[in-house]
Design a protein around this motif. Structure first.
Motif, PDB file in Angstrom:
ATOM      1  N   ALA A 107      -3.415   7.364  -8.654  1.00 21.88           N
ATOM      2  CA  ALA A 107      -3.027   6.795  -7.366  1.00 21.88           C
ATOM      3  C   ALA A 107      -4.316   6.601  -6.588  1.00 21.88           C
ATOM      4  CB  ALA A 107      -2.039   7.716  -6.676  1.00 21.88           C
ATOM      5  N   ASP A 108      -4.419   7.108  -5.384  1.00 14.49           N
ATOM      6  CA  ASP A 108      -5.578   6.838  -4.537  1.00 14.49           C
ATOM      7  C   ASP A 108      -6.815   7.597  -5.029  1.00 14.49           C
ATOM      8  OD1 ASP A 108      -3.499   5.654  -3.297  1.00 14.49           O
ATOM      9  OD2 ASP A 108      -3.486   6.957  -1.546  1.00 14.49           O
ATOM     10  N   TRP A 109      -7.937   6.932  -5.036  1.00 15.64           N
ATOM     11  CA  TRP A 109      -9.196   7.549  -5.475  1.00 15.64           C
ATOM     12  C   TRP A 109     -10.365   6.776  -4.865  1.00 15.64           C
ATOM     13  CZ3 TRP A 109     -12.806   4.766  -8.415  1.00 15.64           C
ATOM     14  CH2 TRP A 109     -12.346   3.554  -8.952  1.00 15.64           C
ATOM     15  N   VAL A 119       0.874  -1.170   0.000  1.00 14.33           N
ATOM     16  CA  VAL A 119       0.000   0.000   0.000  1.00 14.33           C
ATOM     17  C   VAL A 119       0.913   1.222   0.000  1.00 14.33           C
ATOM     18  CG1 VAL A 119      -1.725   1.296   1.294  1.00 14.33           C
ATOM     19  CG2 VAL A 119      -1.906  -1.185   1.115  1.00 14.33           C
ATOM     20  N   GLY A 120       0.922   1.906  -1.123  1.00 11.91           N
ATOM     21  CA  GLY A 120       1.779   3.077  -1.287  1.00 11.91           C
ATOM     22  C   GLY A 120       3.174   2.700  -1.755  1.00 11.91           C
ATOM     23  N   GLY A 121       4.013   3.733  -1.911  1.00 12.94           N
ATOM     24  CA  GLY A 121       5.370   3.496  -2.386  1.00 12.94           C
ATOM     25  C   GLY A 121       5.402   3.098  -3.848  1.00 12.94           C
ATOM     26  N   GLN A 161       2.063  10.625   2.821  1.00 16.03           N
ATOM     27  CA  GLN A 161       3.452  10.187   2.914  1.00 16.03           C
ATOM     28  C   GLN A 161       3.838   9.109   1.890  1.00 16.03           C
ATOM     29  OE1 GLN A 161       3.385   8.233   6.967  1.00 16.03           O
ATOM     30  NE2 GLN A 161       4.064   6.539   5.713  1.00 16.03           N
ATOM     31  N   ASP A 162       2.904   8.227   1.587  1.00 15.98           N
ATOM     32  CA  ASP A 162       3.260   7.127   0.682  1.00 15.98           C
ATOM     33  C   ASP A 162       3.318   7.585  -0.777  1.00 15.98           C
ATOM     34  OD1 ASP A 162       0.424   7.350   1.091  1.00 15.98           O
ATOM     35  OD2 ASP A 162       0.114   5.448   0.055  1.00 15.98           O
ATOM     36  N   HIS A 163       3.135   8.891  -1.007  1.00 14.91           N
ATOM     37  CA  HIS A 163       3.216   9.433  -2.373  1.00 14.91           C
ATOM     38  C   HIS A 163       4.187  10.602  -2.496  1.00 14.91           C
ATOM     39  CE1 HIS A 163      -0.201   6.953  -3.669  1.00 14.91           C
ATOM     40  NE2 HIS A 163      -0.535   7.073  -2.399  1.00 14.91           N
ATOM     41  N   MET A 164       4.683  11.120  -1.348  1.00 16.28           N
ATOM     42  CA  MET A 164       5.512  12.323  -1.434  1.00 16.28           C
ATOM     43  C   MET A 164       6.681  12.416  -0.453  1.00 16.28           C
ATOM     44  SD  MET A 164       4.489  13.674   1.531  1.00 16.28           S
ATOM     45  CE  MET A 164       5.107  15.362   1.550  1.00 16.28           C
ATOM     46  N   SER A 199       1.097  12.598  -6.926  1.00 13.36           N
ATOM     47  CA  SER A 199      -0.366  12.567  -7.083  1.00 13.36           C
ATOM     48  C   SER A 199      -1.098  13.271  -5.949  1.00 13.36           C
ATOM     49  CB  SER A 199      -0.849  11.125  -7.186  1.00 13.36           C
ATOM     50  OG  SER A 199      -0.578  10.442  -5.976  1.00 13.36           O
ATOM     51  N   HIS A 200      -0.551  13.181  -4.725  1.00  9.97           N
ATOM     52  CA  HIS A 200      -1.173  13.889  -3.599  1.00  9.97           C
ATOM     53  C   HIS A 200      -0.238  13.861  -2.406  1.00  9.97           C
ATOM     54  CE1 HIS A 200      -2.384   9.686  -2.980  1.00  9.97           C
ATOM     55  NE2 HIS A 200      -2.632   9.967  -1.728  1.00  9.97           N
ATOM     56  N   ILE A 201      -0.588  14.679  -1.416  1.00 14.22           N
ATOM     57  CA  ILE A 201       0.318  14.863  -0.279  1.00 14.22           C
ATOM     58  C   ILE A 201      -0.054  13.913   0.866  1.00 14.22           C
ATOM     59  CG2 ILE A 201       1.358  16.598   1.263  1.00 14.22           C
ATOM     60  CD1 ILE A 201       2.032  17.047  -1.682  1.00 14.22           C
ATOM     61  N   GLY A 222     -10.552   6.546   2.205  1.00 12.04           N
ATOM     62  CA  GLY A 222     -10.236   7.332   1.019  1.00 12.04           C
ATOM     63  C   GLY A 222     -10.107   6.501  -0.253  1.00 12.04           C
ATOM     64  N   HIS A 223     -10.320   5.180  -0.133  1.00 10.07           N
ATOM     65  CA  HIS A 223     -10.010   4.302  -1.273  1.00 10.07           C
ATOM     66  C   HIS A 223     -11.250   3.667  -1.900  1.00 10.07           C
ATOM     67  CE1 HIS A 223      -5.756   4.632  -0.431  1.00 10.07           C
ATOM     68  NE2 HIS A 223      -6.051   4.514   0.843  1.00 10.07           N
ATOM     69  N   ALA A 224     -11.158   3.465  -3.185  1.00  7.06           N
ATOM     70  CA  ALA A 224     -12.257   2.866  -3.943  1.00  7.06           C
ATOM     71  C   ALA A 224     -12.492   1.430  -3.496  1.00  7.06           C
ATOM     72  CB  ALA A 224     -11.911   2.883  -5.426  1.00  7.06           C
ATOM     73  N   VAL A 243      -1.888  -1.647  -9.019  1.00  5.80           N
ATOM     74  CA  VAL A 243      -0.777  -1.406  -8.089  1.00  5.80           C
ATOM     75  C   VAL A 243      -1.345  -0.925  -6.749  1.00  5.80           C
ATOM     76  CG1 VAL A 243       0.888  -0.871  -9.923  1.00  5.80           C
ATOM     77  CG2 VAL A 243      -0.464   0.983  -8.928  1.00  5.80           C
ATOM     78  N   HIS A 244      -0.452  -0.500  -5.824  1.00  3.10           N
ATOM     79  CA  HIS A 244      -0.859   0.121  -4.555  1.00  3.10           C
ATOM     80  C   HIS A 244      -1.930  -0.707  -3.845  1.00  3.10           C
ATOM     81  CE1 HIS A 244      -2.421   3.064  -1.684  1.00  3.10           C
ATOM     82  NE2 HIS A 244      -1.514   3.954  -2.035  1.00  3.10           N
ATOM     83  N   GLY A 245      -1.579  -1.964  -3.542  1.00  2.00           N
ATOM     84  CA  GLY A 245      -2.494  -2.834  -2.813  1.00  2.00           C
ATOM     85  C   GLY A 245      -1.726  -4.096  -2.477  1.00  2.00           C
TER      86      GLY A 245
HETATM   87 ZN    ZN Z   1      -1.642   5.859  -1.023  1.00  2.00          ZN
END
Ligand code: ZN
Ligand code: ZN
Length: 464
Positions: free
Chosen positions: A197-199, A14-16, A112-115, A108-110, A404-406, A426-428
């Protein structure tokens, strides 16, 4: 090496997510965070004392634990402190890494796992992010959550085209629980691919997702890369039904209006829209909001001169929790614990993980006959630790989160509508369980590269 995607992270975490797209002499990495649950955790709002890389060795330790992508040109030379490609090639089973004249990074957004890698990027690198993401990042810097970056920043607004030398990136807003969340479509002369990314679909702005889908349909994309956080074994058989945003707000309102004592709130301040709504509801319930100093600092910077985000009149209902009244340099009235406990039914106290110890003082001073309520709304807290505190202090816990996730079902539907030729989940933790209906999935391995040229034909994997 034309039109290649290189996969360095986030394929089953999840993330990274670290995917590098290279075309000619231009490369773009998306995203630049570090995965949750890895050896290290990034410093962040509501995360208490994580094991962090040691000061001045951060990027070396992240690279040597494969938590940062191995493209050394991305990072400030002084942060690398002499670390060489040879030191990390064997970790990735590679004899070389791709090199580019010009390197971009998409954030994609702020979260931690994206920035989290932003502070270590080199000044030669250009970061592309939504203008609201930049606003959030700057407010986090001011509130001392993150150091600034040396990279060059270019911002975009929804649907805006950004020219990146050899290709074009179109920034597309998505709905997630932080302001400024976005994905993109990248177009080259021959191909188009989309990344989000996350949506989520159950948030307050499904229209952003509809627009994302429409834009992808028009672009006839070859490939879609999407997050799959909520995909797991249970989701194959059970329908996931997250609460709508209006239900979250309604639940908050109910608990606050029923409460005779103190109400504590732990919510994600980066979700600016929700926080503004919660503050408005508190005011309607005749309560004033008390923020710990770090949250107040973040909030004052993110809403400064942004009346569309937060009505300036509401600022008058915010207090900053302090022990020394004169030292606050924020546009809110300071208030002490002694003052709050005199009228426990007058306040909502907005806390972060590191300010939990205030609970002891609030609960053990003043009238102890009325029970306090603790409302948790999507703050990434360590629940076991928080529950220990709440049980010990006999505070009632309410979780009003909606995430926050679909959902798995929403991701399947999204892919069907976008209609890419192929999809990369990805991201899962369980991307291979994703039900993508008739759209073929690709599951790259770490270090693998895939050529976009092969997407319209047979899938071609290249490991070297
Ligand atoms: Zn994420
Ligand atoms: Zn996120």
């Amino acid at each position: 090496m034309d039109h290649q995607l290189f996969f360095y992270g986030g394929l089953d975490t999840v993330g990274g997510v670290h995917i590098l797209f290279g075309h000619g002499e231009t490369g773009i990495l998306f995203d630049a965070g570090i995965a949750h649950s890895g050896l290290f955790r990034a410093p962040f709002i509501h995360v208490n004392d994580p094991i962090q890389p040691l000061k001045n060795s951060e990027i070396r330790q992240l690279l040597l634990s494969r938590m940062a992508p191995p493209i050394l040109e991305l990072y400030k030379p002084d942060a690398l402190r002499g670390l060489q490609k040879e030191n990390i090639q064997s970790l990735w089973n590679q004899s070389s890494f791709p090199t580019f004249k010009k390197l971009y990074v998409f954030v994609s957004h702020i979260h931690q796992d994206h920035m989290a890698l932003l502070p270590y990027l080199d000044q030669q690198v250009t970061v592309v992010m939504h203008e609201s993401s930049y606003l959030i990042y700057q407010a986090l810097i001011k509130a001392n959550y993150y150091p600034d970056t040396h990279a060059n920043i270019i911002t975009f607004t929804d649907q805006e085209m950004v020219e990146l030398d050899n290709f074009q990136l179109q920034g597309l807003e998505v709905d997630h629980n932080v302001l400024g969340s976005s994905g993109f479509i990248i177009r080259t002369d021959e191909h188009a691919f989309a990344f989000t990314a996350d949506w989520r679909m159950h948030g307050p702005h499904p229209e952003k997702m509809d627009k994302f889908i429409q834009t992808c349909q028009q672009a006839e994309i070859d490939l879609l890369i999407t997050e799959t956080t909520m995909v797991n074994k249970a989701s194959l058989f059970q329908k996931q039904v997250p609460a709508s945003e209006s239900l979250v707000l309604e639940n908050f309102s109910k608990i606050v209006s029923k409460s005779d004592g103190l109400v504590y709130l732990m919510a994600l301040p980066l979700d600016v829209e929700r926080t503004a709504n919660l503050l408005y509801i508190a005011k309607q319930s005749n309560r004033e909001v008390v923020m710990d100093e770090k949250i107040a600092c973040f909030w004052s910077h993110v809403t400064k001169d942004r009346n569309e985000l937060f009505h300036p009149e509401l600022a008058a209902t915010i207090h900053v929790l302090t022990s020394q009244k004169n030292e606050i340099d924020l546009p809110y009235t300071p208030i002490t614990i002694e003052e709050i406990v005199l009228e426990k039914d007058k306040y909502v106290v907005d806390l972060s993980f590191s300010s939990l110890p205030f609970l002891i003082e609030f609960e053990r001073i003043g009238d102890r006959s009325i029970q306090s309520n603790f409302i948790h709304a999507d703050a990434p807290i360590d629940r076991n630790i928080v529950m220990k505190w709440l049980e010990d202090l006999e505070i009632e816990y309410h979780n009003i989160s909606n995430g926050g996730h679909a959902t798995h079902q929403a991701i399947t539907h999204f892919i069907e509508q976008v209609k890419p030729k192929k999809v990369i989940p990805v991201h899962g933790r369980f991307p291979f369980l994703l039900n993508s209906k008739s759209i073929p999935k690709i599951h790259p391995s770490i270090s693998e590269s895939i050529s976009l040229k092969t997407l319209s034909n047979k899938v071609h994997h290249e490991i070297y």
